[in-house]
Design a protein around this motif. Structure first.
Motif, short mmCIF file in Angstrom:
data_model
loop_
_atom_site.label_atom_id
_atom_site.label_comp_id
_atom_site.label_asym_id
_atom_site.label_seq_id
_atom_site.Cartn_x
_atom_site.Cartn_y
_atom_site.Cartn_z
N LEU A 282 11.25 8.97 3.74
CA LEU A 282 10.62 8.80 2.43
C LEU A 282 9.90 10.09 2.04
CD1 LEU A 282 9.15 5.24 3.03
CD2 LEU A 282 11.02 5.80 1.46
N PRO A 283 9.92 10.46 0.78
CA PRO A 283 9.21 11.66 0.34
C PRO A 283 7.71 11.43 0.37
CG PRO A 283 10.10 10.50 -1.55
CD PRO A 283 10.63 9.79 -0.34
N TYR A 284 6.97 12.32 1.07
CA TYR A 284 5.53 12.12 1.17
C TYR A 284 4.84 13.47 1.38
CZ TYR A 284 5.55 13.02 6.22
OH TYR A 284 5.65 13.62 7.46
N ARG A 285 3.54 13.47 1.14
CA ARG A 285 2.68 14.62 1.43
C ARG A 285 1.73 14.22 2.55
NH1 ARG A 285 2.42 14.00 -4.04
NH2 ARG A 285 0.26 13.25 -3.90
N PRO A 286 1.19 15.19 3.30
CA PRO A 286 0.33 14.86 4.44
C PRO A 286 -0.83 13.95 4.09
CG PRO A 286 0.92 17.17 4.52
CD PRO A 286 1.44 16.65 3.20
N GLU A 287 -1.37 14.08 2.88
CA GLU A 287 -2.52 13.26 2.50
C GLU A 287 -2.14 11.82 2.16
OE1 GLU A 287 -1.36 15.60 -1.30
OE2 GLU A 287 -1.41 15.90 0.88
N ASN A 288 -0.83 11.55 2.02
CA ASN A 288 -0.42 10.21 1.62
C ASN A 288 -0.73 9.14 2.67
OD1 ASN A 288 2.57 11.34 -0.16
ND2 ASN A 288 0.49 11.02 -0.91
N THR B 175 -10.03 3.29 12.81
CA THR B 175 -8.89 2.53 12.32
C THR B 175 -8.24 3.25 11.14
OG1 THR B 175 -9.85 0.44 13.05
CG2 THR B 175 -8.17 0.33 11.31
N HIS B 176 -9.07 3.81 10.26
CA HIS B 176 -8.54 4.52 9.09
C HIS B 176 -7.66 5.69 9.51
CE1 HIS B 176 -8.66 7.71 6.01
NE2 HIS B 176 -8.54 6.71 5.16
N ASP B 177 -8.14 6.50 10.45
CA ASP B 177 -7.38 7.67 10.87
C ASP B 177 -6.07 7.28 11.55
OD1 ASP B 177 -9.30 9.31 9.83
OD2 ASP B 177 -10.28 9.74 11.74
N ILE B 178 -6.14 6.26 12.40
CA ILE B 178 -4.93 5.81 13.09
C ILE B 178 -3.93 5.25 12.09
CG2 ILE B 178 -4.03 3.97 14.57
CD1 ILE B 178 -4.89 6.31 16.17
N ASN B 179 -4.41 4.45 11.13
CA ASN B 179 -3.49 3.89 10.14
C ASN B 179 -2.86 4.98 9.28
OD1 ASN B 179 -3.76 1.25 10.93
ND2 ASN B 179 -5.24 0.69 9.36
N ALA C 26 -2.68 5.79 1.80
CA ALA C 26 -2.10 4.46 2.04
C ALA C 26 -3.04 3.62 2.89
CB ALA C 26 -0.73 4.59 2.70
N ALA C 27 -3.68 4.27 3.88
CA ALA C 27 -4.64 3.54 4.72
C ALA C 27 -5.79 3.03 3.88
CB ALA C 27 -5.15 4.44 5.84
N ASP C 28 -6.30 3.84 2.95
CA ASP C 28 -7.38 3.42 2.06
C ASP C 28 -6.93 2.24 1.18
OD1 ASP C 28 -9.23 5.29 2.94
OD2 ASP C 28 -8.63 6.78 1.44
N THR C 29 -5.72 2.36 0.63
CA THR C 29 -5.20 1.31 -0.25
C THR C 29 -5.01 0.00 0.51
OG1 THR C 29 -4.07 2.98 -1.57
CG2 THR C 29 -3.32 0.71 -1.82
N ALA D 16 0.83 -1.21 0.00
CA ALA D 16 0.00 0.00 0.00
C ALA D 16 0.87 1.25 0.00
CB ALA D 16 -0.92 0.00 1.21
N ALA D 17 1.94 1.24 0.79
CA ALA D 17 2.85 2.39 0.84
C ALA D 17 3.52 2.59 -0.50
CB ALA D 17 3.89 2.18 1.94
N GLU D 18 3.97 1.52 -1.12
CA GLU D 18 4.67 1.62 -2.40
C GLU D 18 3.75 2.14 -3.50
OE1 GLU D 18 8.16 -1.75 -1.92
OE2 GLU D 18 6.25 -2.33 -2.83
N ILE D 19 2.49 1.69 -3.49
CA ILE D 19 1.53 2.14 -4.50
C ILE D 19 1.30 3.64 -4.38
CG2 ILE D 19 -0.91 2.06 -5.17
CD1 ILE D 19 -0.84 -0.95 -4.49
N VAL D 20 1.08 4.12 -3.16
CA VAL D 20 0.77 5.54 -2.94
C VAL D 20 1.98 6.43 -3.19
CG1 VAL D 20 0.14 7.23 -1.17
CG2 VAL D 20 -1.16 5.11 -1.39
N LEU D 21 3.15 6.03 -2.71
CA LEU D 21 4.35 6.87 -2.86
C LEU D 21 5.02 6.69 -4.22
CD1 LEU D 21 6.05 6.50 0.65
CD2 LEU D 21 4.44 8.25 -0.13
N GLY D 22 4.71 5.60 -4.90
CA GLY D 22 5.34 5.35 -6.19
C GLY D 22 6.82 5.02 -6.09
#
Length: 232
Positions: free
Chosen positions: A76-82, A59-63, A86-89, A22-28
Protein backbone atom coordinates in the motif's frame (compact mmCIF):
# COMPACT_ATOMS: atom_id res chain seq x y z
CA UNK A 1 -19.09 -24.55 39.77
CA UNK A 2 -17.39 -23.45 36.57
CA UNK A 3 -15.09 -20.56 35.74
CA UNK A 4 -15.07 -18.67 32.45
CA UNK A 5 -12.17 -16.36 31.59
CA UNK A 6 -12.41 -13.98 28.65
CA UNK A 7 -9.79 -12.19 26.60
CA UNK A 8 -10.72 -8.57 25.74
CA UNK A 9 -9.49 -7.70 22.24
CA UNK A 10 -11.46 -9.37 19.45
CA UNK A 11 -13.37 -11.29 22.12
CA UNK A 12 -15.48 -8.94 24.25
CA UNK A 13 -15.44 -6.49 21.36
CA UNK A 14 -14.29 -6.76 17.73
CA UNK A 15 -11.39 -4.47 16.88
CA UNK A 16 -10.79 -5.63 13.29
CA UNK A 17 -13.24 -3.19 11.75
CA UNK A 18 -11.66 -0.28 13.65
CA UNK A 19 -8.12 -1.28 12.69
CA UNK A 20 -9.02 -1.44 9.02
CA UNK A 21 -11.14 1.72 9.11
CA UNK A 22 -8.28 3.68 10.68
CA UNK A 23 -5.93 2.57 7.90
CA UNK A 24 -8.43 3.49 5.19
CA UNK A 25 -9.05 6.95 6.69
CA UNK A 26 -5.34 7.78 6.89
CA UNK A 27 -4.32 6.34 3.50
CA UNK A 28 -7.47 7.45 1.70
CA UNK A 29 -7.91 4.04 0.07
CA UNK A 30 -10.03 0.94 0.52
CA UNK A 31 -8.18 -2.12 1.82
CA UNK A 32 -8.66 -4.65 -1.01
CA UNK A 33 -8.10 -7.81 1.06
CA UNK A 34 -8.96 -7.19 4.71
CA UNK A 35 -8.23 -10.77 5.76
CA UNK A 36 -4.67 -10.59 4.42
CA UNK A 37 -4.23 -7.12 5.93
CA UNK A 38 -5.27 -8.40 9.35
CA UNK A 39 -3.14 -11.53 9.01
CA UNK A 40 -0.05 -9.38 8.56
CA UNK A 41 -1.06 -6.96 11.30
CA UNK A 42 -1.64 -9.77 13.81
CA UNK A 43 1.66 -11.39 12.82
CA UNK A 44 3.43 -8.13 13.60
CA UNK A 45 1.46 -7.82 16.84
CA UNK A 46 3.42 -10.74 18.25
CA UNK A 47 6.69 -8.87 17.74
CA UNK A 48 8.06 -6.88 20.71
CA UNK A 49 5.04 -7.79 22.88
CA UNK A 50 7.34 -8.24 25.87
CA UNK A 51 8.65 -4.68 25.50
CA UNK A 52 5.08 -3.41 25.28
CA UNK A 53 3.90 -5.24 28.37
CA UNK A 54 6.93 -4.09 30.38
CA UNK A 55 6.26 -0.48 29.44
CA UNK A 56 9.52 -0.07 27.51
CA UNK A 57 7.54 1.12 24.49
CA UNK A 58 4.06 2.66 24.28
CA UNK A 59 0.99 1.10 22.70
CA UNK A 60 0.83 4.06 20.31
CA UNK A 61 4.41 3.57 19.09
CA UNK A 62 4.00 -0.18 18.66
CA UNK A 63 0.71 0.24 16.79
CA UNK A 64 2.31 2.82 14.50
CA UNK A 65 5.12 0.40 13.69
CA UNK A 66 2.64 -2.45 13.13
CA UNK A 67 0.66 -0.30 10.72
CA UNK A 68 3.70 0.78 8.71
CA UNK A 69 4.95 -2.79 8.47
CA UNK A 70 1.51 -3.94 7.34
CA UNK A 71 1.30 -1.12 4.77
CA UNK A 72 4.77 -2.02 3.46
CA UNK A 73 4.17 -5.76 3.16
CA UNK A 74 0.70 -5.22 1.66
CA UNK A 75 2.17 -2.94 -1.02
CA UNK A 76 0.00 0.00 0.00
CA UNK A 77 1.26 3.53 -0.72
CA UNK A 78 2.24 5.19 2.56
CA UNK A 79 4.56 7.71 4.21
CA UNK A 80 6.52 7.01 7.42
CA UNK A 81 4.22 9.24 9.46
CA UNK A 82 1.11 7.33 8.34
CA UNK A 83 1.64 4.54 10.86
CA UNK A 84 1.45 6.91 13.81
CA UNK A 85 -1.52 8.71 12.24
CA UNK A 86 -3.36 5.41 11.84
CA UNK A 87 -2.54 4.52 15.45
CA UNK A 88 -4.03 7.86 16.59
CA UNK A 89 -7.14 7.32 14.46
CA UNK A 90 -7.58 3.80 15.80
CA UNK A 91 -7.40 5.06 19.39
CA UNK A 92 -10.04 7.67 18.58
CA UNK A 93 -12.30 5.00 17.07
CA UNK A 94 -11.79 2.90 20.20
CA UNK A 95 -13.45 5.58 22.33
CA UNK A 96 -16.72 4.53 20.68
CA UNK A 97 -16.29 0.76 21.09
CA UNK A 98 -18.85 -1.24 23.03
CA UNK A 99 -19.91 -4.74 23.95
CA UNK A 100 -22.59 -5.86 21.51
CA UNK A 101 -26.17 -6.01 22.77
CA UNK A 102 -26.33 -9.78 22.25
CA UNK A 103 -23.10 -10.45 24.14
CA UNK A 104 -24.21 -8.08 26.91
CA UNK A 105 -27.34 -10.18 27.44
CA UNK A 106 -25.24 -13.32 27.72
CA UNK A 107 -22.84 -11.67 30.17
CA UNK A 108 -25.84 -10.56 32.25
CA UNK A 109 -26.88 -14.20 32.59
CA UNK A 110 -23.38 -15.44 33.35
CA UNK A 111 -22.74 -12.75 35.96
CA UNK A 112 -26.02 -13.59 37.71
CA UNK A 113 -25.45 -17.36 37.76
CA UNK A 114 -24.26 -18.47 41.23
CA UNK A 115 -22.69 -21.58 39.71
CA UNK A 116 -20.41 -19.59 37.38
CA UNK A 117 -17.43 -17.34 38.09
CA UNK A 118 -16.26 -15.02 35.32
CA UNK A 119 -13.00 -13.14 34.82
CA UNK A 120 -10.74 -11.51 32.26
CA UNK A 121 -7.18 -12.38 31.25
CA UNK A 122 -5.76 -9.89 28.76
CA UNK A 123 -2.31 -9.19 27.36
CA UNK A 124 -0.82 -5.76 26.83
CA UNK A 125 0.30 -2.55 28.44
CA UNK A 126 -1.39 -2.13 31.82
CA UNK A 127 -2.81 1.38 31.40
CA UNK A 128 -4.04 0.73 27.88
CA UNK A 129 -5.87 -2.48 28.80
CA UNK A 130 -7.44 -1.00 31.94
CA UNK A 131 -8.65 1.92 29.83
CA UNK A 132 -10.48 -0.64 27.67
CA UNK A 133 -12.07 -2.14 30.77
CA UNK A 134 -13.43 1.30 31.62
CA UNK A 135 -14.45 2.29 28.07
CA UNK A 136 -16.33 -0.97 27.58
CA UNK A 137 -18.00 -0.71 30.97
CA UNK A 138 -16.84 -4.19 31.93
CA UNK A 139 -17.35 -3.44 35.64
CA UNK A 140 -21.01 -4.16 34.90
CA UNK A 141 -20.15 -7.88 34.79
CA UNK A 142 -16.60 -8.41 36.03
CA UNK A 143 -15.23 -7.75 39.50
CA UNK A 144 -11.97 -5.86 39.04
CA UNK A 145 -10.25 -8.33 41.37
CA UNK A 146 -11.04 -11.00 38.76
CA UNK A 147 -9.28 -9.15 35.95
CA UNK A 148 -5.63 -9.89 35.21
CA UNK A 149 -3.66 -7.73 32.79
CA UNK A 150 -0.41 -9.50 31.96
CA UNK A 151 1.37 -6.12 31.94
CA UNK A 152 0.75 -5.98 35.70
CA UNK A 153 2.52 -9.31 36.25
CA UNK A 154 5.98 -10.78 35.61
CA UNK A 155 4.41 -13.10 33.03
CA UNK A 156 3.32 -12.95 29.39
CA UNK A 157 0.55 -14.92 27.75
CA UNK A 158 0.61 -17.88 27.33
CA UNK A 159 2.72 -18.44 30.49
CA UNK A 160 1.02 -21.16 32.51
CA UNK A 161 1.45 -19.09 35.69
CA UNK A 162 -1.25 -16.69 34.49
CA UNK A 163 -3.70 -19.57 34.27
CA UNK A 164 -2.60 -20.87 37.67
CA UNK A 165 -3.30 -17.40 39.10
CA UNK A 166 -6.91 -17.74 37.99
CA UNK A 167 -7.21 -21.22 39.43
CA UNK A 168 -6.15 -19.77 42.78
CA UNK A 169 -8.51 -16.78 42.45
CA UNK A 170 -11.53 -18.93 41.67
CA UNK A 171 -10.57 -21.92 43.81
CA UNK A 172 -11.31 -24.19 40.88
CA UNK A 173 -9.51 -27.11 39.25
CA UNK A 174 -8.19 -26.69 35.70
CA UNK A 175 -10.88 -29.01 34.37
CA UNK A 176 -13.57 -26.62 35.66
CA UNK A 177 -12.17 -23.61 33.81
CA UNK A 178 -12.73 -22.25 30.29
CA UNK A 179 -10.72 -19.72 28.30
CA UNK A 180 -12.55 -17.70 25.65
CA UNK A 181 -10.26 -15.88 23.22
CA UNK A 182 -9.21 -15.16 19.65
CA UNK A 183 -5.46 -15.84 19.78
CA UNK A 184 -4.61 -19.49 19.29
CA UNK A 185 -1.09 -19.02 20.65
CA UNK A 186 -1.85 -16.78 23.63
CA UNK A 187 -5.35 -17.82 24.67
CA UNK A 188 -6.14 -21.27 23.39
CA UNK A 189 -2.91 -23.25 23.50
CA UNK A 190 -2.00 -21.61 26.80
CA UNK A 191 -5.30 -22.71 28.32
CA UNK A 192 -5.15 -26.23 26.89
CA UNK A 193 -1.57 -26.66 28.11
CA UNK A 194 -2.81 -25.67 31.57
CA UNK A 195 -5.51 -28.35 31.44
CA UNK A 196 -8.39 -25.92 30.83
CA UNK A 197 -11.18 -26.08 28.29
CA UNK A 198 -11.05 -23.54 25.46
CA UNK A 199 -13.40 -21.77 23.06
CA UNK A 200 -11.50 -20.30 20.12
CA UNK A 201 -12.80 -17.36 18.12
CA UNK A 202 -10.86 -18.06 14.93
CA UNK A 203 -11.19 -14.63 13.33
CA UNK A 204 -8.04 -15.20 11.29
CA UNK A 205 -9.50 -18.34 9.66
CA UNK A 206 -6.44 -20.41 10.55
CA UNK A 207 -6.33 -24.10 9.74
CA UNK A 208 -5.79 -27.07 12.04
CA UNK A 209 -3.42 -26.39 14.92
CA UNK A 210 -1.19 -28.38 17.25
CA UNK A 211 -3.94 -29.04 19.77
CA UNK A 212 -7.69 -28.83 19.21
CA UNK A 213 -9.90 -26.55 21.32
CA UNK A 214 -13.22 -27.80 22.66
CA UNK A 215 -15.16 -25.32 20.53
CA UNK A 216 -14.16 -23.23 17.51
CA UNK A 217 -16.24 -20.37 16.06
CA UNK A 218 -15.47 -17.82 13.36
CA UNK A 219 -17.85 -14.92 14.02
CA UNK A 220 -19.56 -12.97 16.79
CA UNK A 221 -22.85 -14.65 15.92
CA UNK A 222 -21.31 -18.11 16.30
CA UNK A 223 -19.60 -17.02 19.53
CA UNK A 224 -22.89 -15.90 21.09
CA UNK A 225 -24.61 -19.12 20.04
CA UNK A 226 -21.80 -21.23 21.52
CA UNK A 227 -21.82 -19.30 24.80
CA UNK A 228 -25.59 -19.71 25.16
CA UNK A 229 -25.49 -23.42 24.34
CA UNK A 230 -22.53 -24.18 26.61
CA UNK A 231 -23.10 -21.97 29.64
CA UNK A 232 -26.59 -20.43 29.73
Amino acid sequence: MRGIVFDIDDTLYCRQDMLIRAAEIVLGVSIPDWQEFMRIYYEKSDVNMQMLESGEVSTHDINGWRYNETFRISGLPYRPENGGQAADTYLELQTHMQVSDELAKILDKLAADPEIKIGILTAGESKHQWNKVDMLGLDRWFDRSNIIVSGDTPYMKPDIELFRMFEAKFGLAPSDLWMIGDSYKHDIKGALDAGWHALWINRRFLGSQEVTPDITVESDKELNEALRKTFC
